[in-house]
Design a protein around this motif. Structure first.
Motif, short mmCIF file in Angstrom:
data_model
loop_
_atom_site.label_atom_id
_atom_site.label_comp_id
_atom_site.label_asym_id
_atom_site.label_seq_id
_atom_site.Cartn_x
_atom_site.Cartn_y
_atom_site.Cartn_z
N HIS A 176 -20.11 63.81 27.99
CA HIS A 176 -19.50 63.98 26.66
C HIS A 176 -20.38 64.81 25.72
CE1 HIS A 176 -17.12 63.11 23.12
NE2 HIS A 176 -18.23 62.74 22.51
N ILE A 177 -21.68 64.57 25.71
CA ILE A 177 -22.54 65.32 24.78
C ILE A 177 -23.02 66.65 25.37
CG2 ILE A 177 -23.29 63.22 23.59
CD1 ILE A 177 -25.99 63.46 25.08
N GLY A 178 -22.61 66.94 26.60
CA GLY A 178 -22.98 68.21 27.22
C GLY A 178 -24.40 68.25 27.76
N ASN A 179 -25.01 67.09 27.91
CA ASN A 179 -26.36 67.03 28.44
C ASN A 179 -26.38 67.31 29.95
OD1 ASN A 179 -29.20 66.41 28.19
ND2 ASN A 179 -28.75 64.49 29.25
N MET A 180 -25.32 66.89 30.64
CA MET A 180 -25.19 67.10 32.08
C MET A 180 -23.74 67.38 32.40
SD MET A 180 -27.59 64.02 33.54
CE MET A 180 -27.72 64.66 35.21
N ASP A 181 -23.51 67.94 33.58
CA ASP A 181 -22.15 68.20 34.06
C ASP A 181 -21.79 67.21 35.16
OD1 ASP A 181 -21.41 70.49 32.50
OD2 ASP A 181 -22.79 71.69 33.71
N PHE A 182 -20.52 67.07 35.39
CA PHE A 182 -20.00 66.16 36.40
C PHE A 182 -20.65 66.42 37.76
CE2 PHE A 182 -17.00 64.89 39.68
CZ PHE A 182 -16.56 63.66 39.25
N PHE A 183 -20.76 67.69 38.13
CA PHE A 183 -21.28 68.02 39.46
C PHE A 183 -22.70 67.50 39.68
CE2 PHE A 183 -23.01 71.69 37.21
CZ PHE A 183 -24.25 71.86 37.82
N GLU A 184 -23.48 67.38 38.60
CA GLU A 184 -24.85 66.90 38.75
C GLU A 184 -24.87 65.44 39.23
OE1 GLU A 184 -27.75 68.67 35.71
OE2 GLU A 184 -25.77 68.83 34.73
N PHE A 185 -23.89 64.69 38.83
CA PHE A 185 -23.76 63.31 39.31
C PHE A 185 -23.12 63.30 40.70
CE2 PHE A 185 -23.81 63.01 34.68
CZ PHE A 185 -24.80 62.05 34.48
N ALA A 186 -22.02 64.03 40.85
CA ALA A 186 -21.29 64.04 42.12
C ALA A 186 -22.17 64.56 43.26
CB ALA A 186 -20.03 64.88 41.99
N ASP A 187 -22.97 65.57 42.99
CA ASP A 187 -23.85 66.11 44.02
C ASP A 187 -24.96 65.14 44.41
OD1 ASP A 187 -22.30 68.38 43.99
OD2 ASP A 187 -23.81 69.67 43.05
N ASN A 188 -25.17 64.11 43.61
CA ASN A 188 -26.19 63.12 43.91
C ASN A 188 -25.61 61.78 44.36
OD1 ASN A 188 -29.08 64.08 43.26
ND2 ASN A 188 -27.80 64.98 41.66
N ALA A 189 -24.33 61.80 44.72
CA ALA A 189 -23.71 60.61 45.28
C ALA A 189 -24.30 60.37 46.67
CB ALA A 189 -22.20 60.77 45.37
N ASP A 190 -24.28 59.13 47.09
CA ASP A 190 -24.77 58.79 48.41
C ASP A 190 -23.82 59.35 49.47
OD1 ASP A 190 -26.94 57.47 47.29
OD2 ASP A 190 -25.94 55.52 47.31
N GLU A 191 -24.21 59.24 50.73
CA GLU A 191 -23.42 59.79 51.83
C GLU A 191 -21.99 59.27 51.86
OE1 GLU A 191 -25.24 59.64 55.68
OE2 GLU A 191 -27.11 60.51 54.94
N ASP A 192 -21.78 58.06 51.37
CA ASP A 192 -20.43 57.49 51.34
C ASP A 192 -19.62 57.94 50.13
OD1 ASP A 192 -21.70 56.06 49.35
OD2 ASP A 192 -21.26 54.09 50.19
N GLY A 193 -20.17 58.84 49.31
CA GLY A 193 -19.46 59.39 48.17
C GLY A 193 -19.55 58.57 46.90
N VAL A 194 -20.37 57.55 46.88
CA VAL A 194 -20.52 56.68 45.71
C VAL A 194 -21.81 57.03 44.98
CG1 VAL A 194 -20.74 54.30 44.88
CG2 VAL A 194 -19.24 54.80 46.82
N PHE A 195 -21.70 57.27 43.67
CA PHE A 195 -22.89 57.50 42.85
C PHE A 195 -23.41 56.15 42.37
CE2 PHE A 195 -25.08 58.22 38.82
CZ PHE A 195 -26.00 59.21 39.22
N ARG A 196 -24.67 55.88 42.74
CA ARG A 196 -25.31 54.61 42.38
C ARG A 196 -26.51 54.83 41.48
NH1 ARG A 196 -23.60 54.29 47.72
NH2 ARG A 196 -22.24 52.51 48.15
N GLY A 197 -26.67 56.04 41.00
CA GLY A 197 -27.81 56.37 40.16
C GLY A 197 -28.67 57.43 40.85
N PHE A 198 -29.55 58.02 40.08
CA PHE A 198 -30.45 59.03 40.62
C PHE A 198 -31.61 58.36 41.34
CE2 PHE A 198 -28.35 61.40 37.19
CZ PHE A 198 -27.90 62.49 37.93
N PRO A 199 -32.09 58.99 42.41
CA PRO A 199 -33.26 58.44 43.12
C PRO A 199 -34.46 58.41 42.17
CG PRO A 199 -32.36 60.35 44.29
CD PRO A 199 -31.62 60.22 43.00
N GLU A 200 -35.25 57.38 42.31
CA GLU A 200 -36.42 57.27 41.44
C GLU A 200 -37.62 57.90 42.09
OE1 GLU A 200 -37.05 53.49 39.71
OE2 GLU A 200 -34.94 53.12 39.54
#
Length: 146
Positions: free
Chosen positions: A122-146
């Motif tokens: 919403h605030i333009g800090n990140m784009d959807f693809f940045e989250f989607a590209d970091n989804a796990d192999e099963d296609g679920v985004f659970r957060g960014f790796p630490e």
């Protein structure tokens, strides 16, 4: 034929599976849990739940087709059968930013991550693809790796 979805500035969370009321309430509660970043208060103003059997068992593509032209959010969340049946409750999230090359791209996201995605997109800090590209192999985004 279902009617169009509500016109709103908020991100819609549309229920399409009505098999388990308790699971639906658990999804809603999980979306509302406080996050470490402190975004909850601002975020909660940006969500509207659609709990109407008119939308029962609609595929995501059909739900997207029911949005009005003045729907302002660039995201749409759908709570479907897979969401309700999984202990992780992975919600379908759709990218509606018409400026993105991958308009309509979907991913699943655990409810605890939804506030962070909504706020950052919403605030333009990140784009959807940045989250989607970091989804796990099963296609679920659970957060960014630490």
């Amino acid at each position: 034929m279902p009617s169009t979805l509500p016109s709103t500035e908020c991100m819609l969370v549309v229920r399409t599976d009505f098999s388990d009321q308790g699971a639906w309430e658990a999804v809603r509660a999980a979306i509302g849990e406080p996050d470490e970043g402190g975004y909850l208060e601002d975020y909660m103003l940006g969500v509207e739940y659609v709990d109407d059997v008119t939308y029962r068992e609609l595929p995501v593509e059909q739900v997207v087709g029911l949005l009005t032209d003045d729907y302002e959010s660039s995201l749409l969340a759908v709570v479907d059968e897979a969401t309700i049946r999984s202990p992780e409750m992975p919600i379908v999230l759709v990218d509606l930013n018409e400026l993105n090359e991958e308009y309509g791209r979907t991913m699943r996201v655990v409810p605890a991550e939804l506030p962070s995605i909504e706020v950052n997109v919403h605030i333009g800090n990140m784009d959807f693809f940045e989250f989607a590209d970091n989804a796990d192999e099963d296609g679920v985004f659970r957060g960014f790796p630490e």
